[in-house]
Design a protein around this motif. Structure first.
Motif, mmCIF file in Angstrom:
data_model
loop_
_atom_site.group_PDB
_atom_site.id
_atom_site.type_symbol
_atom_site.label_atom_id
_atom_site.label_comp_id
_atom_site.label_asym_id
_atom_site.label_seq_id
_atom_site.Cartn_x
_atom_site.Cartn_y
_atom_site.Cartn_z
ATOM 1 N N TRP A 62 10.837 23.735 21.528
ATOM 2 C CA TRP A 62 11.415 24.780 22.768
ATOM 3 C C TRP A 62 11.487 25.635 22.555
ATOM 4 O O TRP A 62 11.744 26.956 22.095
ATOM 5 C CB TRP A 62 12.962 23.845 22.675
ATOM 6 C CG TRP A 62 12.697 22.491 22.930
ATOM 7 C CD1 TRP A 62 12.278 21.244 24.660
ATOM 8 C CD2 TRP A 62 12.737 21.276 22.065
ATOM 9 N NE1 TRP A 62 12.771 20.207 23.631
ATOM 10 C CE2 TRP A 62 12.250 20.028 22.863
ATOM 11 C CE3 TRP A 62 13.159 21.286 20.965
ATOM 12 C CZ2 TRP A 62 12.809 18.469 21.936
ATOM 13 C CZ3 TRP A 62 12.894 20.077 20.313
ATOM 14 C CH2 TRP A 62 13.016 18.611 20.705
ATOM 15 N N TRP A 63 11.165 26.830 23.635
ATOM 16 C CA TRP A 63 11.271 28.059 23.720
ATOM 17 C C TRP A 63 13.027 28.547 24.408
ATOM 18 O O TRP A 63 13.717 27.489 25.718
ATOM 19 C CB TRP A 63 10.799 28.674 24.663
ATOM 20 C CG TRP A 63 8.716 28.653 24.448
ATOM 21 C CD1 TRP A 63 8.291 27.916 24.747
ATOM 22 C CD2 TRP A 63 8.500 29.306 23.263
ATOM 23 N NE1 TRP A 63 7.380 27.957 23.620
ATOM 24 C CE2 TRP A 63 7.450 28.564 22.909
ATOM 25 C CE3 TRP A 63 9.130 30.254 21.825
ATOM 26 C CZ2 TRP A 63 6.973 29.456 22.314
ATOM 27 C CZ3 TRP A 63 8.686 30.772 21.319
ATOM 28 C CH2 TRP A 63 6.799 30.434 21.229
ATOM 29 N N LEU A 64 13.795 29.409 23.730
ATOM 30 C CA LEU A 64 15.207 29.125 23.961
ATOM 31 C C LEU A 64 15.246 30.374 24.844
ATOM 32 O O LEU A 64 14.948 31.191 24.913
ATOM 33 C CB LEU A 64 16.885 29.117 22.799
ATOM 34 C CG LEU A 64 16.454 28.716 21.452
ATOM 35 C CD1 LEU A 64 16.494 28.649 20.727
ATOM 36 C CD2 LEU A 64 16.572 27.129 21.978
ATOM 37 N N ARG A 65 16.145 30.709 26.159
ATOM 38 C CA ARG A 65 16.703 31.421 26.430
ATOM 39 C C ARG A 65 18.101 32.307 26.634
ATOM 40 O O ARG A 65 18.847 31.575 26.298
ATOM 41 C CB ARG A 65 16.466 31.114 28.266
ATOM 42 C CG ARG A 65 15.426 30.753 28.520
ATOM 43 C CD ARG A 65 14.872 30.878 29.970
ATOM 44 N NE ARG A 65 13.863 29.535 30.327
ATOM 45 C CZ ARG A 65 13.556 28.841 31.570
ATOM 46 N NH1 ARG A 65 13.969 29.080 32.926
ATOM 47 N NH2 ARG A 65 12.315 28.889 31.973
ATOM 48 N N PRO A 66 18.170 33.344 26.081
ATOM 49 C CA PRO A 66 19.681 33.716 26.106
ATOM 50 C C PRO A 66 20.656 33.587 27.479
ATOM 51 O O PRO A 66 20.161 33.589 28.787
ATOM 52 C CB PRO A 66 19.352 35.129 25.963
ATOM 53 C CG PRO A 66 18.097 35.366 26.559
ATOM 54 C CD PRO A 66 16.650 34.411 26.383
#
Length: 66
Positions: A62-66
């Motif tokens: 899963w790619w996290l976004r700030p």
């Protein structure tokens, strides 16, 4: 660098809920690894690797976004 942030005991056939705090400043992706720590890894990683036990399943990251 990989790190084990939590270890959660589970029972086959039961749903397990858990929460893990994540911070994008520590890295922008996360993966869930399901393993059996009582079984040795047939193809272990480098010495000191945080998860050198028998992997049962992985999720896609899963790619996290700030």
């Amino acid at each position: 660098m990989s790190a084990v942030v939590d270890v959660v005991d589970t029972v086959n056939g039961r749903v397990t809920d858990f929460t893990v705090p994540l911070d994008v400043s520590d890295g922008d992706w996360v993966v869930l690894r399901i393993s059996d720590p009582s079984l040795p890894n047939g193809t272990p990683g480098p010495a000191g690797h945080p998860c050198n036990d028998f992997a049962v399943a992985y999720t896609s990251p899963w790619w996290l976004r700030p």
